[in-house]
Design an enzyme around this catalytic site. Structure first.
Site, PDB file in Angstrom:
ATOM      1  N   ASN A  48     146.918 -42.163 -99.519  1.00  0.00           N
ATOM      2  CA  ASN A  48     147.654 -41.342 -98.560  1.00  0.00           C
ATOM      3  C   ASN A  48     147.363 -41.811 -97.144  1.00  0.00           C
ATOM      4  O   ASN A  48     146.244 -42.231 -96.820  1.00  0.00           O
ATOM      5  CB  ASN A  48     147.407 -39.838 -98.747  1.00  0.00           C
ATOM      6  N   GLU A  61     150.956 -41.730-104.063  1.00  0.00           N
ATOM      7  CA  GLU A  61     151.896 -42.169-105.104  1.00  0.00           C
ATOM      8  C   GLU A  61     153.059 -42.939-104.492  1.00  0.00           C
ATOM      9  O   GLU A  61     153.493 -43.968-105.002  1.00  0.00           O
ATOM     10  CB  GLU A  61     152.457 -40.965-105.872  1.00  0.00           C
ATOM     11  N   CYS A  94     152.829 -34.221-106.029  1.00  0.00           N
ATOM     12  CA  CYS A  94     153.616 -33.175-105.359  1.00  0.00           C
ATOM     13  C   CYS A  94     155.096 -33.346-105.700  1.00  0.00           C
ATOM     14  O   CYS A  94     155.514 -34.359-106.273  1.00  0.00           O
ATOM     15  CB  CYS A  94     153.389 -33.232-103.844  1.00  0.00           C
ATOM     16  N   CYS A  97     156.871 -36.504-104.359  1.00  0.00           N
ATOM     17  CA  CYS A  97     156.488 -37.713-105.106  1.00  0.00           C
ATOM     18  C   CYS A  97     157.134 -37.727-106.485  1.00  0.00           C
ATOM     19  O   CYS A  97     157.514 -38.787-106.987  1.00  0.00           O
ATOM     20  CB  CYS A  97     154.966 -37.807-105.228  1.00  0.00           C
TER      21      CYS A  97
HETATM   22  N1  THU Z   1     148.650 -36.000-101.296  1.00  0.00           N
HETATM   23  C1  THU Z   1     148.869 -37.134-102.010  1.00  0.00           C
HETATM   24  O1  THU Z   1     148.560 -38.250-101.558  1.00  0.00           O
HETATM   25  N2  THU Z   1     149.447 -37.005-103.236  1.00  0.00           N
HETATM   26  C2  THU Z   1     149.856 -35.828-103.785  1.00  0.00           C
HETATM   27  O2  THU Z   1     150.453 -35.813-104.865  1.00  0.00           O
HETATM   28  C3  THU Z   1     149.578 -34.572-103.098  1.00  0.00           C
HETATM   29  C4  THU Z   1     148.972 -34.670-101.759  1.00  0.00           C
HETATM   30  C5  THU Z   1     148.055 -36.121 -99.959  1.00  0.00           C
HETATM   31  C6  THU Z   1     148.992 -35.745 -98.830  1.00  0.00           C
HETATM   32  C7  THU Z   1     148.028 -35.344 -97.757  1.00  0.00           C
HETATM   33  O3  THU Z   1     147.629 -36.514 -97.054  1.00  0.00           O
HETATM   34  C8  THU Z   1     146.826 -34.795 -98.502  1.00  0.00           C
HETATM   35  O4  THU Z   1     146.949 -35.246 -99.846  1.00  0.00           O
HETATM   36  C9  THU Z   1     146.726 -33.275 -98.492  1.00  0.00           C
HETATM   37  O5  THU Z   1     147.912 -32.695 -98.929  1.00  0.00           O
END
Ligand code: THU
Length: 142
Positions: A48, A61, A94, A97
């Protein structure tokens, strides 16, 4: 569900954990890594990448998908994705994604979540998003 060997699953988990170490997550402190398995065995990773304008943050993702597509991969080229999240509970990708992943992974492709507890939870892409949005062949033109 497309079957993935235990060895490959461990390789994916290691790659996703490693990718999470590169996360840029100063706002949430929630460092996520993803590992995307191509059909020929190549693995693409993502983490992320947050931004002070929160809505511009990118999930691990989608970063992995972007890395793979940037390397010439496309729709249907992938057999699995594993996302590593910190903490003791495995979380699925999420909603945003799920929509992006569904464009590249077949409905019976496995999506795994691993976390610090050592547990791994599995879903199929189709379970995570049974009715993904697809643009009509016309592109919306009547
Ligand atoms: N995040 C992801 O990288 N993948 C997910 O499926 C859910 C959330 C990240 C986004 C943000 O940078 C942090 O987790 C908190 O939501």
């Amino acid at each position: 569900m497309i079957s993935i060997s235990k060895k490959t699953l461990t390789t994916l988990e290691d790659a996703a954990r490693e990718a999470a170490r590169n996360a840029y997550a100063p706002y949430s402190n929630f460092s996520v890594g993803a590992a995307l398995l191509a059909e020929d065995g190549e693995i693409y990773v993502g983490c992320n990448v947050e931004n002070a304008s929160f809505g511009l943050s990118n999930c691990a993702e989608r970063s992995a998908i972007h890395a793979a597509v940037s390397d010439g991969r496309g729709r249907g080229d992938f057999s699995a994705l594993l996302v590593f999240v910190p903490g003791g509970t495995c979380h699925p990708p999420c909603g945003a994604c799920r929509q992006v992943l569904s464009e590249f992974l077949l409905p019976d492709a496995p999506v795994y979540s691993a976390c610090d507890s050592g547990e791994i939870v599995a879903w199929t892409m189709g379970e995570l998003l049974p009715d993904c949005f697809e643009l009509p062949a016309s592109g919306g033109a009547e």
